[in-house]
Design an enzyme around this catalytic site. Structure first.
Site, mmCIF file in Angstrom:
data_model
loop_
_atom_site.group_PDB
_atom_site.id
_atom_site.type_symbol
_atom_site.label_atom_id
_atom_site.label_comp_id
_atom_site.label_asym_id
_atom_site.label_seq_id
_atom_site.Cartn_x
_atom_site.Cartn_y
_atom_site.Cartn_z
ATOM 1 N N GLU A 5 -16.991 -6.833 2.630
ATOM 2 C CA GLU A 5 -17.748 -5.944 3.444
ATOM 3 C C GLU A 5 -18.562 -6.613 3.952
ATOM 4 O OE1 GLU A 5 -17.266 -2.329 3.649
ATOM 5 O OE2 GLU A 5 -16.946 -1.651 1.346
ATOM 6 N N SER A 56 -13.868 4.857 -0.837
ATOM 7 C CA SER A 56 -13.045 4.929 -1.289
ATOM 8 C C SER A 56 -12.536 2.481 -0.905
ATOM 9 C CB SER A 56 -11.696 5.005 0.019
ATOM 10 O OG SER A 56 -11.508 4.895 0.958
ATOM 11 N N SER A 57 -13.511 2.443 0.061
ATOM 12 C CA SER A 57 -12.902 0.902 0.507
ATOM 13 C C SER A 57 -14.038 0.174 -1.503
ATOM 14 C CB SER A 57 -13.802 0.580 1.205
ATOM 15 O OG SER A 57 -15.305 0.793 1.159
ATOM 16 N N ASP A 59 -22.205 1.154 -4.129
ATOM 17 C CA ASP A 59 -20.893 2.186 -3.970
ATOM 18 C C ASP A 59 -20.773 1.220 -5.199
ATOM 19 O OD1 ASP A 59 -21.881 3.633 -1.946
ATOM 20 O OD2 ASP A 59 -20.236 2.291 -0.994
ATOM 21 N N SER A 107 0.288 -1.506 0.145
ATOM 22 C CA SER A 107 -0.230 -0.174 0.162
ATOM 23 C C SER A 107 0.902 1.676 -0.023
ATOM 24 C CB SER A 107 -1.123 -0.227 1.313
ATOM 25 O OG SER A 107 -1.277 1.600 1.214
HETATM 26 C C1 GLA Z 1 -22.973 3.222 2.269
HETATM 27 C C2 GLA Z 1 -23.409 2.147 1.860
HETATM 28 C C3 GLA Z 1 -23.823 2.120 0.409
HETATM 29 C C4 GLA Z 1 -25.127 3.065 1.039
HETATM 30 C C5 GLA Z 1 -24.284 3.573 1.504
HETATM 31 C C6 GLA Z 1 -26.098 4.569 1.505
HETATM 32 O O1 GLA Z 1 -21.957 4.012 1.453
HETATM 33 O O2 GLA Z 1 -21.361 1.828 1.426
HETATM 34 O O3 GLA Z 1 -24.340 -0.074 -0.161
HETATM 35 O O4 GLA Z 1 -26.072 2.498 1.980
HETATM 36 O O5 GLA Z 1 -24.247 3.746 2.028
HETATM 37 O O6 GLA Z 1 -27.070 5.422 0.382
#
Ligand code: GLA
Length: 379
Positions: free
Chosen positions: A159, A125-126, A171, A67
């Protein structure tokens, strides 16, 4: 995005041989917050901040990852019992494990990676990290045969299983499917989605990062999700997507006051995404902005994922005549997303920076948004 050359150089400093370069972005979300795990709609787009990885198979059954941001190396095996200790390495390990569960014969690899998605800003970022690795492993060990939804799902499941956040799919979906100049409306129940070209004439989308992250005890994100699931169970539906306000009113006495508020927010937000889609089709950006403010109110008062600093930034936006402003992402700190008329942009930025710094002792960071492509191979 981080310059490929820097990442290649870091790879060469630590490992022998040539490498391939992959990248995946963070995301914004125009509207539809905390709706993904409720089977509702979201409206994200990929941004030009992301993670860049230089990687190559090493012919062993172990992974070595450097990293650049932490200046740290992690080495781990690829079996369930090999979970690495370093928190950042768990994301990579998790993706390896989830790809294996999809039938990919993941083998050992060497990699160096770096990112420019601000951590804790609500810009995912994740997910960028997970998507970059899911995409790379698919190319390296499965000839690209795993479909993109499965790649996004592998990130999401890593996750759940290896980080402990029961996130929705938004995301990772945005990071994998992003398309330059386009937002995406995703129906998180059917997983159908549409690209929406987004070029708001006369307006700009921008982020104001409060640079605060309230680490709260007891995993508040998972608690919000649990509230929604309790209400759905009380209603006898799979997710709150299938609930309307009269249904919720009918069971009000049987659920806690807190769960009621959480569900009321989600049901309202589901409708707001559709209102925004309609407004976009008519280039009605004032309507879009109005919905953003209402989402913020809901996130702050009913869902309770905002904080004083973010409420303050939204208030300044309102006073400056900004068309829409709200907290973005999971909450408890991070950014506001703002829809601003071009002519108000400079005045808003100046006032937000000055007044926020005067009150909280540090300046917020301002980011313009360029809606960009999703995960891809660069070299
Ligand atoms: C985070 C989670 C998403 C979503 C948002 C809220 O980013 O990773 O899946 O639930 O919060 O909209």
């Amino acid at each position: 995005m981080i310059d490929n050359i820097l990442v290649k150089r870091a790879f060469a400093d630590h490992f022998p041989g040539r490498c391939d370069i992959y990248a995946a972005p963070g995301r914004i979300n125009l509207i539809g917050e905390h709706t993904d795990y409720n089977g509702g709609f979201v409206f994200p787009g990929a941004v030009d901040f992301g993670i860049t990885v230089a990687i190559r198979a090493n012919g062993t059954d172990r992974a070595r990852a450097f990293s650049m941001d932490f200046g740290e190396m992690a080495e781990f095996g690829l079996r369930e019992e090999d979970l690495p200790e370093k928190p950042w390495a768990r994301y990579i390990f998790g993706v390896c494990r989830e790809m294996q569960k999809l039938g990919v014969e993941v083998q050992g690899f060497d990699c160096a990676f770096a990112g420019d998605v601000p951590l804790g800003a609500g810009m995912s970022s994740s997910a960028a990290l997970e998507s970059a690795f899911a995409y790379a492993l698919n190319e390296m060990f499965a000839d690209g045969r795993i479909d993109k939804f499965e790649l996004a799902r592998a990130g999401q499941m890593s996750e759940h299983h290896y980080v402990g956040v029961n996130c929705g799919i938004m995301d990772q979906f945005a990071s994998v499917f992003g398309k330059k100049g386009n937002l995406m409306r995703l129906d998180c129940r059917s997983m159908e989605f549409q690209y929406f070209p987004f070029d708001p004439h006369g307006y700009r989308l921008m982020l104001v990062n409060s640079v605060v992250k309230h680490e709260l005890v007891g995993s508040p994100y998972n608690q919000r999700r649990a509230s929604c699931e309790r209400v759905a169970a009380a209603l006898g539906v799979e997710t709150l997507r299938d609930a309307e306000m009269p249904d919720l009113e009918a069971i009000k006495e049987r659920i806690s006051e807190e769960d009621y508020r959480r569900a009321a927010y989600v049901i309202g937000e589901k409708q707001r995404v559709l209102t925004v889609c309609d407004a976009l089709l008519h280039d009605d950006y004032e309507k879009v902005g109005e919905c953003m403010y209402r989402t913020h109110e809901g996130l702050s008062r009913e869902y309770e994922v905002s904080c004083e600093e973010l409420d303050f930034l939204v208030e300044i936006a309102r006073e400056c005549g900004v068309s829409g402003s709200r907290i973005m992402g999971g909450g408890f700190g991070g950014c506001t997303i703002n829809l601003v008329k071009n002519e108000l942009y400079d005045g808003f930025v100046q006032r937000a920076v000055k007044e926020f710094a005067a009150k909280y002792g540090h300046e917020p960071k301002i980011y313009g948004i360029t809606i960009s492509d999703g995960a891809r191979r660069l070299e």
